[in-house]
Design a protein around this motif. Structure first.
Motif, PDB file in Angstrom:
ATOM      1  N   ARG A 166       0.847  -1.201   0.000  1.00 55.05           N
ATOM      2  CA  ARG A 166       0.000   0.000   0.000  1.00 55.05           C
ATOM      3  C   ARG A 166       0.879   1.247   0.000  1.00 55.05           C
ATOM      4  NH1 ARG A 166      -5.344  -1.189   0.990  1.00 55.05           N
ATOM      5  NH2 ARG A 166      -5.791  -3.190   2.014  1.00 55.05           N
ATOM      6  N   ASN A 167       0.416   2.280  -0.718  1.00 54.09           N
ATOM      7  CA  ASN A 167       1.158   3.538  -0.743  1.00 54.09           C
ATOM      8  C   ASN A 167       0.710   4.440   0.405  1.00 54.09           C
ATOM      9  OD1 ASN A 167      -1.332   4.587  -1.557  1.00 54.09           O
ATOM     10  ND2 ASN A 167      -0.763   4.600  -3.735  1.00 54.09           N
ATOM     11  N   ASP A 168       1.139   5.666   0.376  1.00 48.27           N
ATOM     12  CA  ASP A 168       0.800   6.612   1.461  1.00 48.27           C
ATOM     13  C   ASP A 168      -0.694   6.894   1.544  1.00 48.27           C
ATOM     14  OD1 ASP A 168       3.470   6.756   2.057  1.00 48.27           O
ATOM     15  OD2 ASP A 168       3.817   8.560   0.853  1.00 48.27           O
ATOM     16  N   SER A 169      -1.397   6.683   0.432  1.00 48.81           N
ATOM     17  CA  SER A 169      -2.842   6.912   0.407  1.00 48.81           C
ATOM     18  C   SER A 169      -3.630   5.637   0.696  1.00 48.81           C
ATOM     19  CB  SER A 169      -3.271   7.460  -0.957  1.00 48.81           C
ATOM     20  OG  SER A 169      -2.594   8.662  -1.259  1.00 48.81           O
ATOM     21  N   GLU A 170      -2.905   4.610   1.149  1.00 50.94           N
ATOM     22  CA  GLU A 170      -3.523   3.314   1.471  1.00 50.94           C
ATOM     23  C   GLU A 170      -4.061   2.603   0.235  1.00 50.94           C
ATOM     24  OE1 GLU A 170      -3.570   1.643   4.489  1.00 50.94           O
ATOM     25  OE2 GLU A 170      -2.151   3.220   4.991  1.00 50.94           O
TER      26      GLU A 170
END
Length: 204
Positions: free
Chosen positions: A65-69
């Motif tokens: 997952r990235n920083d934005s989930e």
């Protein structure tokens, strides 16, 4: 139709909307788009189910997952290389592989849909430029106005039907008991009243 930079991003016609022309002359392309869109929705739903099943502490998507989930495809590829042949992480590997295949199918379908829509749009532009007077009349009267008229009539029929159904139900509830049943209930009520009056000392 132009964007904020005054560049054309789409087009349409108030007299003969694109969808009306498409249905008459390019129905096969529309059917293909509907089929592809249905497949796309199926795949998207499968992906959403996998995500929902892996929320919380046991989230097997946590590493991708990235920083934005959001789940990122490059992160999946990188993670799969890291955990390849690691027996303790077999469940994660299988899940990420399955999700990655779904993402690939989703991307391919979106690309196909976009290309067919582009081709359809080009065909529509070409067709609009060569429409005869009679074709325009047929599109406006038969496909547009009559369609709107039929829809309006059907809505009115549905409204009237619902009103009549409600009235019938009301009458059914009002006259649910037959006359003999009502007369019998009156007699029983009269006897109860007589008994109460006698208990209170009234005589006649």
């Amino acid at each position: 139709i132009k964007d904020k930079n005054d560049k054309e991003k789409d087009w349409n016609s108030e007299l003969i909307p694109k969808n009306i022309i498409s249905k008459r002359y390019f129905s096969e392309k529309l059917e293909t788009l509907e089929e592809l869109d249905f497949k796309l929705q199926e795949i998207t739903q499968k992906m959403e189910i996998l995500e929902e099943e892996n929320e919380g502490e046991d989230d097997l998507f946590a590493k991708v997952r990235n920083d934005s989930e959001k789940i990122a495809k490059p992160a999946i590829s990188k993670r799969l290389k890291e955990i390849k042949n690691v027996s303790d992480l077999l469940n994660e590997e299988q899940l990420l592989t399955k999700y990655s295949l779904l993402m690939e199918k989703q991307t391919n379908l979106r690309t196909k849909i976009r290309l067919i829509q582009k081709k359809l749009d080009d065909d529509l532009r070409q067709k609009c430029s060569i429409l005869s007077i009679q074709e325009i009349k047929d599109l406006v009267i038969d496909d547009k106005w009559l369609h709107i008229l039929n829809n309006s009539i059907n809505k009115e029929f549905e409204k009237i039907f619902n009103i009549l159904a409600g009235r019938l139900l009301e009458l059914e509830n009002r006259y649910e008991k037959t006359l003999p049943e009502i007369e019998n209930n009156v007699k029983l009520a009269a006897k109860e009243v007589d008994q109460h009056m006698k208990n209170m000392g009234f005589k006649w």
